[in-house]
Design a protein around this motif. Sequence first.
Motif, short mmCIF file in Angstrom:
data_model
loop_
_atom_site.label_atom_id
_atom_site.label_comp_id
_atom_site.label_asym_id
_atom_site.label_seq_id
_atom_site.Cartn_x
_atom_site.Cartn_y
_atom_site.Cartn_z
N ALA A 117 58.58 43.93 48.60
CA ALA A 117 59.89 44.53 48.87
C ALA A 117 60.42 45.05 47.55
CB ALA A 117 60.84 43.50 49.47
N PHE A 118 60.51 46.36 47.43
CA PHE A 118 60.85 46.99 46.15
C PHE A 118 62.30 47.47 46.22
CE2 PHE A 118 60.92 50.42 43.04
CZ PHE A 118 60.16 49.90 42.01
N LEU A 119 63.23 46.65 45.69
CA LEU A 119 64.64 46.99 45.74
C LEU A 119 65.12 47.69 44.49
CD1 LEU A 119 64.36 44.62 47.93
CD2 LEU A 119 66.81 44.35 47.61
N SER A 120 64.24 47.93 43.56
CA SER A 120 64.64 48.61 42.34
C SER A 120 64.98 50.07 42.65
CB SER A 120 63.52 48.53 41.31
OG SER A 120 63.97 48.90 40.04
N SER A 121 65.84 50.66 41.82
CA SER A 121 66.35 51.99 42.11
C SER A 121 65.41 53.10 41.67
CB SER A 121 67.70 52.18 41.39
OG SER A 121 68.59 51.14 41.72
N GLU A 122 64.48 52.80 40.79
CA GLU A 122 63.59 53.83 40.27
C GLU A 122 62.54 54.20 41.31
OE1 GLU A 122 64.32 51.00 38.95
OE2 GLU A 122 64.90 51.17 36.86
N GLU A 123 62.15 55.46 41.31
CA GLU A 123 61.14 55.95 42.24
C GLU A 123 59.80 55.98 41.53
OE1 GLU A 123 60.66 59.47 45.60
OE2 GLU A 123 62.17 59.61 44.03
#
Length: 338
Positions: A117-123
Amino acid sequence: MRTIAELAGVSSATVSRVINGSAAVREATAERVRQVIREQRFFPNTSAITLKYGRSGTYGVILPDITNPFFPDFVRNFEAVLLERNLELLLATTDFRTARIQQSIRRMLVRRVDGVAFLSSEEERESFAALVHNRVPVVTADMRKIAPGVSDVAVDFEKGMTVAVRHLYELGHREIAFVGGNSGLKTSDVRRSSFVEALRGAGLKVREELLVAGDYRIDGGVAAAASILEVKRRPTAIMTANDLTAIGVLRELHRQGVRVPEQMSLIGCDDIEFCDIVSPPLTTLRIPRPELAQLYIKALEAGRDVSRTGKQYWLEPTLVVRSSTGRAPKPARGDRKK
């Protein structure tokens, strides 16, 4: 396991089923096995289980900022669901740094997690590709893009901002500022554009000098509020990209003697616990963490086949009205003709 089986008077296969939570074992038998396991202080070898079944029973979560209360609360809800299913959690934080993202993903791959689950804002499309290549499904936050092995959970900020702006409009506010997140991040762009469209939908003018970038943290809110208060025609309300930013804005308003909500209304986003503690209590868009955690796990389990294109999931925020919003102040006589 053979020792446990002998002491419990069952087969090794039965012990294995009990350890893995299978419903194919009668409860009385399962409890007898569990009792022996407790007495013998037996712990399964998770590495061996991973090698045998190809699944580690562990999900990874990558967060951008562990100091933001929103994320620990999400993790608490996420882990609670995992524990109900006898699954484990591996946590990593990026602190908004690309190098940390890559390091976190390497940790996930080494531990052979079953999904991230990738909740970081970077794409980070290249990093996602590394996970998918190793048959690890990914669920992103507010990227609003899906791909083979990659699903996304998005908050419907369009609806949320519309409700929040309507609330302010009905209170008589016509000049509304917005403090966003870090410039260049997809999630920041979504929140900013949603606010702008909500203004236009209410027939209000978009003033570029009232659209200020923050950094999702209290200090960013302080700096943004100071900038907004310097404009020639001040707004009567401020919305923010998250609650920590709103708390920073509130701090600066207090410092400059601007009364909330008598002279300036304020709306945050997230509904962290602090919202009900600050003075005045903060009106905010609530993003429900239990439902969010459930959606992420649903998306991860549905996306196990990484050869298939993932799905887009949506979560709708709700407006929680507290004391930081009120009627717009009447303009001073000198401002009436402007």
